[in-house]
Scaffold this active site. Structure first.
Site, PDB file in Angstrom:
ATOM      1  N   ILE A  30       0.826  -1.210   0.000  1.00 53.72           N
ATOM      2  CA  ILE A  30       0.000   0.000   0.000  1.00 53.72           C
ATOM      3  C   ILE A  30       0.869   1.273   0.000  1.00 53.72           C
ATOM      4  CG2 ILE A  30      -0.299   0.392   2.499  1.00 53.72           C
ATOM      5  CD1 ILE A  30      -3.322   0.450   1.987  1.00 53.72           C
ATOM      6  N   HIS A  99       5.826 -12.109   5.857  1.00 52.64           N
ATOM      7  CA  HIS A  99       5.784 -11.644   4.469  1.00 52.64           C
ATOM      8  C   HIS A  99       7.188 -11.362   3.964  1.00 52.64           C
ATOM      9  CE1 HIS A  99       5.350  -8.171   7.158  1.00 52.64           C
ATOM     10  NE2 HIS A  99       6.017  -7.454   6.258  1.00 52.64           N
TER      11      HIS A  99
HETATM   12  P1  AMP Z   1       6.944  -4.774   7.562  1.00 53.58           P
HETATM   13  O1  AMP Z   1       7.649  -3.554   8.106  1.00 53.58           O
HETATM   14  O2  AMP Z   1       7.923  -5.739   6.929  1.00 53.58           O
HETATM   15  O3  AMP Z   1       6.037  -5.428   8.573  1.00 53.58           O
HETATM   16  O4  AMP Z   1       6.084  -4.236   6.361  1.00 53.58           O
HETATM   17  C1  AMP Z   1       4.693  -4.229   6.339  1.00 53.58           C
HETATM   18  C2  AMP Z   1       4.284  -3.661   5.012  1.00 53.58           C
HETATM   19  O5  AMP Z   1       2.902  -3.869   4.851  1.00 53.58           O
HETATM   20  C3  AMP Z   1       4.556  -2.158   4.855  1.00 53.58           C
HETATM   21  O6  AMP Z   1       5.421  -1.951   3.739  1.00 53.58           O
HETATM   22  C4  AMP Z   1       3.151  -1.568   4.627  1.00 53.58           C
HETATM   23  O7  AMP Z   1       3.152  -0.509   3.701  1.00 53.58           O
HETATM   24  C5  AMP Z   1       2.385  -2.781   4.135  1.00 53.58           C
HETATM   25  N1  AMP Z   1       0.946  -2.755   4.389  1.00 53.58           N
HETATM   26  C6  AMP Z   1       0.309  -2.522   5.561  1.00 53.58           C
HETATM   27  N2  AMP Z   1      -1.020  -2.625   5.424  1.00 53.58           N
HETATM   28  C7  AMP Z   1      -1.230  -2.954   4.129  1.00 53.58           C
HETATM   29  C8  AMP Z   1      -2.406  -3.201   3.343  1.00 53.58           C
HETATM   30  N3  AMP Z   1      -3.638  -3.144   3.878  1.00 53.58           N
HETATM   31  N4  AMP Z   1      -2.255  -3.507   2.028  1.00 53.58           N
HETATM   32  C9  AMP Z   1      -1.019  -3.568   1.485  1.00 53.58           C
HETATM   33  N5  AMP Z   1       0.123  -3.347   2.159  1.00 53.58           N
HETATM   34  C10 AMP Z   1       0.017  -3.035   3.460  1.00 53.58           C
END
Ligand code: AMP
Length: 106
Positions: A30, A99
């Site tokens: 996102i 992820h």
């Molecule tokens: P992390 O710091 O590795 O936990 O990264 C989490 C990622 O999830 C971040 O890059 C956010 O921008 C992404 N994120 C959070 N919520 C969403 C969502 N609803 N859809 C897509 N990406 C998301």
């Protein structure tokens, strides 16, 4: 479960999906940090990479996750890309559902 990525898996929250199979889902981040920024997740809820057991089942699941990331990169025709994961709060993790970030210039 209130986990954001579990809600995306269940279709309760919108996402721009690029890949799905029985075990994995991939969708656009996102807040993209590069022109291509995809998140590859297991459908099964596992909070941290370090929660995978240090045995053959953990090896299989981690291997399958990275194999899926490679498959998506191949399908998107990416010649070079970055794969990384944050582990735990101190590792920069914000969403506690495993992820892999897949990033590329195009
Ligand atoms: P992390 O710091 O590795 O936990 O990264 C989490 C990622 O999830 C971040 O890059 C956010 O921008 C992404 N994120 C959070 N919520 C969403 C969502 N609803 N859809 C897509 N990406 C998301």
């Amino acid at each position: 479960m209130q986990c954001v990525f579990c809600r995306i898996v269940r279709g309760e929250l919108p996402s721009k999906r690029v890949y799905e199979d029985e075990s994995f889902l991939a969708f656009h981040d996102i807040r993209p940090k590069m022109p291509v920024h995809i998140l590859v997740i297991p459908k099964e809820h596992v909070a941290l990479f370090s929660d995978y057991p240090d045995d053959e089942s953990g090896e299989r699941k981690l291997g399958a996750l990275y194999r899926t990331a490679n498959r998506i990169a191949r399908q998107m025709g990416l010649e070079g890309y970055r794969l990384y994961a944050h582990v735990g709060e101190k590792g920069g993790q914000e969403v506690f559902h495993v992820h892999v970030h897949l990033l590329a210039e195009s």
